[in-house]
Design an enzyme around this catalytic site. Sequence first.
Site, PDB file in Angstrom:
ATOM      1  N   SER A 171      79.811 -61.797 -40.422  1.00 60.80           N
ATOM      2  CA  SER A 171      80.281 -62.549 -39.253  1.00 60.80           C
ATOM      3  C   SER A 171      80.413 -64.039 -39.557  1.00 60.80           C
ATOM      4  CB  SER A 171      79.312 -62.355 -38.086  1.00 60.80           C
ATOM      5  OG  SER A 171      79.068 -60.992 -37.855  1.00 60.80           O
TER       6      SER A 171
HETATM    7  N1  SAH Z   1      75.628 -58.623 -39.164  1.00 61.87           N
HETATM    8  C1  SAH Z   1      76.330 -58.380 -40.403  1.00 61.87           C
HETATM    9  C2  SAH Z   1      77.823 -58.175 -40.241  1.00 61.87           C
HETATM   10  C3  SAH Z   1      78.150 -57.055 -39.382  1.00 61.87           C
HETATM   11  S1  SAH Z   1      79.718 -56.297 -39.570  1.00 61.87           S
HETATM   12  C4  SAH Z   1      76.078 -59.475 -41.408  1.00 61.87           C
HETATM   13  O1  SAH Z   1      75.442 -60.466 -41.071  1.00 61.87           O
HETATM   14  O2  SAH Z   1      76.544 -59.327 -42.551  1.00 61.87           O
HETATM   15  C5  SAH Z   1      79.343 -54.940 -38.515  1.00 61.87           C
HETATM   16  C6  SAH Z   1      78.492 -53.887 -39.142  1.00 61.87           C
HETATM   17  O3  SAH Z   1      78.188 -52.922 -38.155  1.00 61.87           O
HETATM   18  C7  SAH Z   1      79.181 -53.105 -40.272  1.00 61.87           C
HETATM   19  O4  SAH Z   1      78.414 -53.172 -41.426  1.00 61.87           O
HETATM   20  C8  SAH Z   1      79.267 -51.690 -39.716  1.00 61.87           C
HETATM   21  O5  SAH Z   1      79.148 -50.676 -40.709  1.00 61.87           O
HETATM   22  C9  SAH Z   1      78.101 -51.662 -38.762  1.00 61.87           C
HETATM   23  N2  SAH Z   1      78.157 -50.638 -37.713  1.00 61.87           N
HETATM   24  C10 SAH Z   1      79.209 -50.226 -36.970  1.00 61.87           C
HETATM   25  N3  SAH Z   1      78.834 -49.275 -36.108  1.00 61.87           N
HETATM   26  C11 SAH Z   1      77.499 -49.086 -36.285  1.00 61.87           C
HETATM   27  C12 SAH Z   1      76.528 -48.218 -35.702  1.00 61.87           C
HETATM   28  N4  SAH Z   1      76.844 -47.354 -34.741  1.00 61.87           N
HETATM   29  N5  SAH Z   1      75.257 -48.281 -36.141  1.00 61.87           N
HETATM   30  C13 SAH Z   1      74.899 -49.164 -37.125  1.00 61.87           C
HETATM   31  N6  SAH Z   1      75.762 -49.998 -37.734  1.00 61.87           N
HETATM   32  C14 SAH Z   1      77.054 -49.964 -37.318  1.00 61.87           C
END
Ligand code: SAH
Length: 210
Positions: free
Chosen positions: A60
């Site tokens: 993000s």
């Molecule tokens: N917070 C992260 C970036 C998040 S991108 C950082 O600081 O790098 C969003 C993430 O959410 C992705 O890795 C994706 O695989 C995950 N995601 C999406 N749906 C999800 C779910 N139901 N449970 C857990 N993770 C999920």
Amino acid sequence: MTSQRTRGRMIERLREQGIADEDVLAAIAAVPRHVFVEEALASRAYEDTALPLGFAQTISQPYVVARMIEVLRAGRAALGRTLEIGAGSGYQAAVLAQLTDEVYAIERIGPLLARARVNLRAIGEQKVRLKHADGQLGLPEAAPFDTIVVAAASARVPPLLTQQLALNGRLILPLGTVSQQLALIERRADAWVETRLDAVRFVPLRSGVE
Ligand code: SAH
């Protein structure tokens, strides 16, 4: 390119954009974001932009990380027991861990979770407890949470997450599909109160694990 000066400039930009919580700025300043992005992108780690993590996911934008945490902290003494859904690279979990002692982070993509583990170890962060699971189910064994941060967008608020909020707990998530808006949900004694905030763009929340 990953120097203290470059990082300092990022903090100045966040301040100019309106992030005023000095503890949040200090937490962001303390986490070396270049460790969490792919090596080829390290020179861009302190730009205020989302960057690809592989697996069609992104780390993000620092402004959005700062903004979400600032909103979660506003008017409260502490974040308390915190759950992040969508650990990705582990970056936001590392920032959260600067501000509270108990951080749980769930990721549905196994290889990304493994990378988050390596990244957190590389910076010496041992507080974050990572779990490979579908975060829409929350983490009942560690609930209730004072704070829940969802880092992927959903058309509606996952009901199991609001149920795992402690009294006066707060959840923030990007709501919507094509057009998204941050929503803050607060659990009061008799109701959940929702506030809509900034327009944002996140990758989608998906079901199941891979
Ligand atoms: N917070 C992260 C970036 C998040 S991108 C950082 O600081 O790098 C969003 C993430 O959410 C992705 O890795 C994706 O695989 C995950 N995601 C999406 N749906 C999800 C779910 N139901 N449970 C857990 N993770 C999920």
